[in-house]
Write a protein that holds these residues in place. Structure first.
Motif, PDB file in Angstrom:
ATOM      1  N   ASN A   1       0.825  -1.211   0.000  1.00  0.00           N
ATOM      2  CA  ASN A   1       0.000   0.000   0.000  1.00  0.00           C
ATOM      3  C   ASN A   1       0.857   1.258   0.000  1.00  0.00           C
ATOM      4  OD1 ASN A   1      -2.396  -1.428  -0.057  1.00  0.00           O
ATOM      5  ND2 ASN A   1      -2.639  -1.396   2.157  1.00  0.00           N
ATOM      6  N   HIS A   2       1.972   1.207   0.695  1.00  0.00           N
ATOM      7  CA  HIS A   2       2.883   2.366   0.706  1.00  0.00           C
ATOM      8  C   HIS A   2       3.408   2.645  -0.704  1.00  0.00           C
ATOM      9  CE1 HIS A   2       5.735   5.286   2.202  1.00  0.00           C
ATOM     10  NE2 HIS A   2       6.670   4.671   1.497  1.00  0.00           N
ATOM     11  N   GLN A   3       3.753   1.584  -1.421  1.00  0.00           N
ATOM     12  CA  GLN A   3       4.246   1.761  -2.789  1.00  0.00           C
ATOM     13  C   GLN A   3       3.139   2.267  -3.717  1.00  0.00           C
ATOM     14  OE1 GLN A   3       7.413   1.793  -3.753  1.00  0.00           O
ATOM     15  NE2 GLN A   3       7.825   1.457  -1.585  1.00  0.00           N
ATOM     16  N   VAL A   4       1.919   1.760  -3.538  1.00  0.00           N
ATOM     17  CA  VAL A   4       0.781   2.258  -4.320  1.00  0.00           C
ATOM     18  C   VAL A   4       0.577   3.740  -4.018  1.00  0.00           C
ATOM     19  CG1 VAL A   4      -1.735   2.121  -4.589  1.00  0.00           C
ATOM     20  CG2 VAL A   4      -0.355   0.024  -4.589  1.00  0.00           C
TER      21      VAL A   4
ATOM     22  N   LEU B   1       0.857   7.111  -6.466  1.00  0.00           N
ATOM     23  CA  LEU B   1      -0.283   8.014  -6.641  1.00  0.00           C
ATOM     24  C   LEU B   1      -0.071   9.354  -5.939  1.00  0.00           C
ATOM     25  CD1 LEU B   1      -3.137   5.437  -6.024  1.00  0.00           C
ATOM     26  CD2 LEU B   1      -2.295   6.288  -8.230  1.00  0.00           C
ATOM     27  N   GLU B   2       1.079   9.486  -5.279  1.00  0.00           N
ATOM     28  CA  GLU B   2       1.408  10.683  -4.505  1.00  0.00           C
ATOM     29  C   GLU B   2       0.395  10.913  -3.386  1.00  0.00           C
ATOM     30  OE1 GLU B   2       2.066  13.954  -7.204  1.00  0.00           O
ATOM     31  OE2 GLU B   2       3.679  12.897  -8.234  1.00  0.00           O
ATOM     32  N   LEU B   3       0.068   9.807  -2.685  1.00  0.00           N
ATOM     33  CA  LEU B   3      -0.830   9.854  -1.537  1.00  0.00           C
ATOM     34  C   LEU B   3      -0.090   9.342  -0.311  1.00  0.00           C
ATOM     35  CD1 LEU B   3      -4.082   8.275  -3.042  1.00  0.00           C
ATOM     36  CD2 LEU B   3      -3.683  10.687  -2.540  1.00  0.00           C
TER      37      LEU B   3
ATOM     38  N   GLN C   1      -9.105  15.673  -2.297  1.00  0.00           N
ATOM     39  CA  GLN C   1      -9.870  16.507  -3.228  1.00  0.00           C
ATOM     40  C   GLN C   1      -8.932  17.197  -4.220  1.00  0.00           C
ATOM     41  OE1 GLN C   1     -12.468  19.383  -1.381  1.00  0.00           O
ATOM     42  NE2 GLN C   1     -13.628  19.665  -3.266  1.00  0.00           N
ATOM     43  N   LYS C   2      -7.836  17.726  -3.725  1.00  0.00           N
ATOM     44  CA  LYS C   2      -6.872  18.398  -4.595  1.00  0.00           C
ATOM     45  C   LYS C   2      -6.309  17.423  -5.634  1.00  0.00           C
ATOM     46  CE  LYS C   2      -2.577  21.025  -4.555  1.00  0.00           C
ATOM     47  NZ  LYS C   2      -1.423  21.440  -3.784  1.00  0.00           N
ATOM     48  N   GLY C   3      -6.124  16.166  -5.249  1.00  0.00           N
ATOM     49  CA  GLY C   3      -5.608  15.148  -6.159  1.00  0.00           C
ATOM     50  C   GLY C   3      -6.655  14.599  -7.116  1.00  0.00           C
ATOM     51  N   GLY C   4      -7.902  15.027  -6.945  1.00  0.00           N
ATOM     52  CA  GLY C   4      -8.961  14.561  -7.836  1.00  0.00           C
ATOM     53  C   GLY C   4      -9.526  13.194  -7.490  1.00  0.00           C
ATOM     54  N   TRP C   5      -9.348  12.761  -6.243  1.00  0.00           N
ATOM     55  CA  TRP C   5      -9.831  11.454  -5.813  1.00  0.00           C
ATOM     56  C   TRP C   5     -11.236  11.500  -5.232  1.00  0.00           C
ATOM     57  CZ3 TRP C   5      -7.336   7.418  -7.519  1.00  0.00           C
ATOM     58  CH2 TRP C   5      -5.996   7.570  -7.863  1.00  0.00           C
ATOM     59  N   VAL C   6     -11.600  12.611  -4.596  1.00  0.00           N
ATOM     60  CA  VAL C   6     -12.922  12.747  -3.981  1.00  0.00           C
ATOM     61  C   VAL C   6     -13.486  14.132  -4.266  1.00  0.00           C
ATOM     62  CG1 VAL C   6     -12.386  11.147  -2.077  1.00  0.00           C
ATOM     63  CG2 VAL C   6     -12.101  13.608  -1.730  1.00  0.00           C
ATOM     64  N   THR C   7     -14.786  14.232  -4.092  1.00  0.00           N
ATOM     65  CA  THR C   7     -15.445  15.536  -4.102  1.00  0.00           C
ATOM     66  C   THR C   7     -16.151  15.691  -2.765  1.00  0.00           C
ATOM     67  OG1 THR C   7     -17.497  14.656  -5.057  1.00  0.00           O
ATOM     68  CG2 THR C   7     -15.832  15.502  -6.607  1.00  0.00           C
ATOM     69  N   ARG C   8     -16.300  16.937  -2.351  1.00  0.00           N
ATOM     70  CA  ARG C   8     -17.093  17.254  -1.159  1.00  0.00           C
ATOM     71  C   ARG C   8     -18.255  18.089  -1.645  1.00  0.00           C
ATOM     72  NH1 ARG C   8     -12.456  18.911   3.232  1.00  0.00           N
ATOM     73  NH2 ARG C   8     -11.276  19.463   1.402  1.00  0.00           N
ATOM     74  N   GLU C   9     -19.456  17.593  -1.383  1.00  0.00           N
ATOM     75  CA  GLU C   9     -20.662  18.262  -1.862  1.00  0.00           C
ATOM     76  C   GLU C   9     -21.558  18.624  -0.689  1.00  0.00           C
ATOM     77  OE1 GLU C   9     -22.348  15.337  -4.459  1.00  0.00           O
ATOM     78  OE2 GLU C   9     -20.587  15.299  -5.758  1.00  0.00           O
ATOM     79  N   ARG C  10     -22.092  19.811  -0.751  1.00  0.00           N
ATOM     80  CA  ARG C  10     -23.059  20.238   0.274  1.00  0.00           C
ATOM     81  C   ARG C  10     -24.378  19.508   0.025  1.00  0.00           C
ATOM     82  NH1 ARG C  10     -20.620  23.102   3.698  1.00  0.00           N
ATOM     83  NH2 ARG C  10     -19.218  24.762   3.107  1.00  0.00           N
ATOM     84  N   ASP C  11     -25.036  19.133   1.101  1.00  0.00           N
ATOM     85  CA  ASP C  11     -26.328  18.459   1.014  1.00  0.00           C
ATOM     86  C   ASP C  11     -27.420  19.504   1.176  1.00  0.00           C
ATOM     87  OD1 ASP C  11     -28.594  16.928   1.206  1.00  0.00           O
ATOM     88  OD2 ASP C  11     -27.846  15.641   2.812  1.00  0.00           O
ATOM     89  N   PRO C  12     -28.116  19.848   0.076  1.00  0.00           N
ATOM     90  CA  PRO C  12     -29.134  20.896   0.160  1.00  0.00           C
ATOM     91  C   PRO C  12     -30.342  20.497   1.015  1.00  0.00           C
ATOM     92  CG  PRO C  12     -29.141  19.893  -2.018  1.00  0.00           C
ATOM     93  CD  PRO C  12     -27.999  19.297  -1.266  1.00  0.00           C
ATOM     94  N   GLN C  13     -30.523  19.203   1.247  1.00  0.00           N
ATOM     95  CA  GLN C  13     -31.660  18.729   2.044  1.00  0.00           C
ATOM     96  C   GLN C  13     -31.360  18.669   3.542  1.00  0.00           C
ATOM     97  OE1 GLN C  13     -34.419  18.354   0.404  1.00  0.00           O
ATOM     98  NE2 GLN C  13     -33.411  18.606  -1.575  1.00  0.00           N
ATOM     99  N   ALA C  14     -30.113  18.805   3.903  1.00  0.00           N
ATOM    100  CA  ALA C  14     -29.726  18.666   5.309  1.00  0.00           C
ATOM    101  C   ALA C  14     -30.185  19.863   6.123  1.00  0.00           C
ATOM    102  CB  ALA C  14     -28.208  18.512   5.418  1.00  0.00           C
ATOM    103  N   ALA C  15     -30.529  19.591   7.389  1.00  0.00           N
ATOM    104  CA  ALA C  15     -30.941  20.663   8.296  1.00  0.00           C
ATOM    105  C   ALA C  15     -29.779  21.631   8.542  1.00  0.00           C
ATOM    106  CB  ALA C  15     -31.425  20.057   9.611  1.00  0.00           C
ATOM    107  N   ASP C  16     -28.589  21.083   8.649  1.00  0.00           N
ATOM    108  CA  ASP C  16     -27.391  21.901   8.832  1.00  0.00           C
ATOM    109  C   ASP C  16     -26.836  22.226   7.441  1.00  0.00           C
ATOM    110  OD1 ASP C  16     -24.912  22.990   9.322  1.00  0.00           O
ATOM    111  OD2 ASP C  16     -24.278  21.444  10.737  1.00  0.00           O
ATOM    112  N   ARG C  17     -26.863  23.500   7.073  1.00  0.00           N
ATOM    113  CA  ARG C  17     -26.429  23.898   5.725  1.00  0.00           C
ATOM    114  C   ARG C  17     -24.944  23.641   5.479  1.00  0.00           C
ATOM    115  NH1 ARG C  17     -28.844  29.711   5.805  1.00  0.00           N
ATOM    116  NH2 ARG C  17     -26.606  30.001   6.043  1.00  0.00           N
ATOM    117  N   ARG C  18     -24.216  23.412   6.563  1.00  0.00           N
ATOM    118  CA  ARG C  18     -22.785  23.116   6.411  1.00  0.00           C
ATOM    119  C   ARG C  18     -22.526  21.640   6.128  1.00  0.00           C
ATOM    120  NH1 ARG C  18     -21.052  24.941  12.108  1.00  0.00           N
ATOM    121  NH2 ARG C  18     -22.979  23.812  12.409  1.00  0.00           N
ATOM    122  N   ALA C  19     -23.579  20.801   6.178  1.00  0.00           N
ATOM    123  CA  ALA C  19     -23.417  19.359   6.002  1.00  0.00           C
ATOM    124  C   ALA C  19     -22.808  19.052   4.634  1.00  0.00           C
ATOM    125  CB  ALA C  19     -24.765  18.652   6.142  1.00  0.00           C
TER     126      ALA C  19
END
Length: 162
Positions: free
Chosen positions: A34-37, A41-43, A84-102
């Motif tokens: 895993n370290h070599q992988v 991937l620069e992770l 996120q910077k590496g393009g592996w994940v996205t963080r999306e706000r949940d418009p349906q959540a009670a907490d707008r920061r979710a």
């Protein structure tokens, strides 16, 4: 009669010790793989661990990921920034959540082939190894690994609770 059972108990202890040692060796070797992988991937190792959790369990909140990974939420913020910077994940706000920061963290599917390609050599070698086992032996191995994983998860949760 006592010497037979004592010898049998000693043989069992030796076998159990050998299995535990083999599991430690396996853990170490997989960690090195895993370290070599991650290096390719620069992770960081912890980034790859978190990415694997997201890929396995699907979209989740940062809090869920922190719990699954046994990490402090502040530590996870840096990991998610790098993923996120590496393009592996996205963080999306949940418009349906009670907490707008979710926020929900999602894997970027287009990157899976790159990740899985680095494990293809090991996966192919394991396919060859599995050919030498019967269906019953494979079922036993799968059960052992599932149960060992569950024990590891419990031990991890106990240590991360401190």
């Amino acid at each position: 009669m006592s010497s037979i059972s004592s010898g049998s108990a000693r043989d069992r202890r030796r076998t159990v010790t050998a299995i535990k040692e083999a599991l430690r060796d396996l853990r170490n070797q997989l960690s090195l793989l895993n370290h070599q992988v991650g290096r390719r991937l620069e992770l960081k190792d912890v980034d790859l661990d978190c990415l694997e959790l997201i890929l396995k369990h699907g979209a989740m909140t940062p809090g869920e990921l922190a719990r699954r990974a046994g990490l402090h939420p502040a530590t996870l913020t840096g990991i998610l920034d790098r993923l996120q910077k590496g393009g592996w994940v996205t963080r999306e706000r949940d418009p349906q959540a009670a907490d707008r920061r979710a926020v929900t963290v999602r894997p970027v599917k287009d990157r899976n082939a790159e990740l899985f390609g680095l494990y293809s050599g090991m996966n192919s070698a394991m396919d060859g190894l599995f050919e030498g086992y019967s269906e019953d032996e494979l079922a036993l191995l799968a059960d052992f690994l599932r149960r060992t994983t569950a024990l590891g998860r419990t031990a991890t949760e106990e240590l991360s609770a401190d």
